[in-house]
Enzyme design. Structure first.
Site, PDB file in Angstrom:
ATOM      1  N   ASP A 120      99.856  -4.846  21.522  1.00  0.00           N
ATOM      2  CA  ASP A 120      99.542  -6.210  21.109  1.00  0.00           C
ATOM      3  C   ASP A 120     100.712  -7.080  21.555  1.00  0.00           C
ATOM      4  O   ASP A 120     101.839  -6.912  21.072  1.00  0.00           O
ATOM      5  CB  ASP A 120      99.381  -6.262  19.589  1.00  0.00           C
ATOM      6  CG  ASP A 120      98.962  -7.629  19.071  1.00  0.00           C
ATOM      7  OD1 ASP A 120      99.110  -8.618  19.813  1.00  0.00           O
ATOM      8  OD2 ASP A 120      98.496  -7.707  17.919  1.00  0.00           O
TER       9      ASP A 120
ATOM     10  N   TYR B 243      93.755 -23.222  22.228  1.00  0.00           N
ATOM     11  CA  TYR B 243      94.064 -22.805  23.603  1.00  0.00           C
ATOM     12  C   TYR B 243      94.920 -23.854  24.322  1.00  0.00           C
ATOM     13  O   TYR B 243      95.911 -23.525  24.970  1.00  0.00           O
ATOM     14  CB  TYR B 243      92.752 -22.587  24.351  1.00  0.00           C
ATOM     15  CG  TYR B 243      92.892 -22.066  25.756  1.00  0.00           C
ATOM     16  CD1 TYR B 243      93.049 -20.712  26.000  1.00  0.00           C
ATOM     17  CD2 TYR B 243      92.845 -22.928  26.843  1.00  0.00           C
ATOM     18  CE1 TYR B 243      93.151 -20.222  27.289  1.00  0.00           C
ATOM     19  CE2 TYR B 243      92.958 -22.463  28.133  1.00  0.00           C
ATOM     20  CZ  TYR B 243      93.102 -21.107  28.360  1.00  0.00           C
ATOM     21  OH  TYR B 243      93.224 -20.635  29.644  1.00  0.00           O
TER      22      TYR B 243
ATOM     23  N   ALA C 239      98.509 -23.817  23.144  1.00  0.00           N
ATOM     24  CA  ALA C 239      99.259 -22.682  23.668  1.00  0.00           C
ATOM     25  C   ALA C 239      99.626 -22.893  25.127  1.00  0.00           C
ATOM     26  O   ALA C 239     100.762 -22.614  25.547  1.00  0.00           O
ATOM     27  CB  ALA C 239      98.443 -21.398  23.508  1.00  0.00           C
ATOM     28  N   LYS C 240      98.684 -23.392  25.923  1.00  0.00           N
ATOM     29  CA  LYS C 240      98.959 -23.593  27.352  1.00  0.00           C
ATOM     30  C   LYS C 240      99.989 -24.697  27.577  1.00  0.00           C
ATOM     31  O   LYS C 240     100.842 -24.593  28.461  1.00  0.00           O
ATOM     32  CB  LYS C 240      97.658 -23.912  28.101  1.00  0.00           C
ATOM     33  CG  LYS C 240      96.690 -22.739  28.184  1.00  0.00           C
ATOM     34  CD  LYS C 240      97.323 -21.514  28.837  1.00  0.00           C
ATOM     35  CE  LYS C 240      96.353 -20.362  28.944  1.00  0.00           C
ATOM     36  NZ  LYS C 240      96.968 -19.129  29.480  1.00  0.00           N
TER      37      LYS C 240
END
Length: 339
Positions: free
Chosen positions: A64, A156, A159-160
């Site tokens: 992970d 998302y 995070a990017k």
């Protein structure tokens, strides 16, 4: 860069599916040894078979990426069993499709730990091995959404964006230290991967990539090129990525309004939401028979080619050609003036 037996050693996170799976297969096809990092047992087994069938050496490691100690241990194991790491490719992520207010705090945190801190952990593990040798490359697989947020993907996009800023900071530090280790990014368009069947969704209809959609092999070719040419800061893949990034620079407010109007429908099919196996808390491909490979459900509408990718990889040649054309045009114009 060569391993103990002449092969390059590549580490790919998120190698069990999507872009990671396609990239691992592409590296293997040219003879590289590939360490496959992912959680799903079935997907890892499939990726291992792909790598071996393509002619490469495979080392599957169940890990992970949100667990920093586990990622460090995986890097040590790669060096022990395959050799010195030449390229580390960060791909692994998880996310949630939903309006921000419908995403629970623990879901947002978990997805961020995988999609952002997974890149941080992977980069840390790679640099720990590469910096003492003063060589190596880290490839961050990003997205047009690293610059432009869209509705229903706050997890998302956040995070990017974070990966983008983090990578720029690390790049500056490497330049300050005059290190020969390189960090580059590959900004992708919408890609036909299994994530749209895996990611936790609270949408009324089944999620889909925003068209135009590209096959994961396009992304894999870009990743390979970036690994071989990490001196470039980043690569843009797909005409939609170029249009999105340039449009966001010129008129971000107009893009806000456009996405508010179109962003919901463009990310959902006409079908009612199916019951998915979300990979947020556990791998969606953990059980036998759940390996989906690199492709998602949109093969019929996904593009297998991208002229813009070629242009991104040959920008110097294009600039020279444009310069020559401009010079020739100026010469013709002057000749006509004199006549």
């Amino acid at each position: 860069m060569a391993t103990r037996d002449g092969q390059r050693v590549i580490v790919v996170t998120g190698a069990s599916g999507g872009v990671g799976r396609a990239s691992a297969r592409a590296f293997a096809a040219r003879g590289d040894a590939v360490a496959l990092l992912a959680r799903g047992e079935d997907g890892l087994a499939g990726a291992e078979q792909d790598v071996r069938a393509a002619g490469g050496r495979a080392l599957p490691i169940e890990v992970d990426v949100a667990d920093n100690d586990a990622v460090q241990a995986a890097a040590d194991r790669v060096e022990d069993e395959l050799g010195e790491i030449d390229v580390w490719v960060n791909v692994a992520f998880s996310s949630v499709f939903a309006p921000f207010v419908d995403v629970a705090a623990d879901e947002f945190q978990r997805a961020t730990e995988v999609a952002y801190l997974g890149y941080v952990n992977g980069t840390r593990a790679a640099l720990r091995q590469m910096l003492p040798r003063d060589r190596g490359a880290v490839v961050q697989v990003g997205s047009a959404l690293a610059y432009r947020g869209i509705p229903l993907q706050s997890v998302y996009c956040g995070a990017k964006h974070a990966i983008q800023g983090f990578t720029e900071s690390v790049r500056c530090e490497l330049l300050h230290d005059r290190s020969r280790v390189r960090v580059t990014m590959v900004q992708l368009p919408a890609v036909n991967t299994p994530q749209f069947d895996w990611v936790l969704s609270r949408l009324r209809r089944h999620p889909k990539p925003v068209p135009p959609i590209y096959q994961p092999e396009i992304a894999a070719r870009a990743v390979l090129y970036a690994a071989d040419h990490p001196q470039r800061r980043e690569y843009w893949v797909g005409g939609s990525t170029v249009g999105t990034l340039l449009g966001n620079k010129v008129a971000p407010g107009l893009l806000d309004r456009y996405l508010a109007r179109t962003g919901y429908d463009s990310q959902q099919t006409g079908e009612r939401a199916a019951r998915l196996r979300p990979n947020l808390w556990q791998p969606a491909d953990a059980a036998p028979g759940t390996d989906q490979g690199a492709h998602g459900s949109f093969d019929q509408v996904a593009h297998a080619r991208s002229p813009q990718l070629w242009a991104s990889q040959h920008h110097g040649l294009l600039a020279a050609a444009c310069g020559a054309a401009a010079t020739a045009g100026a010469a013709v114009w002057l000749a006509r003036r004199r006549a």
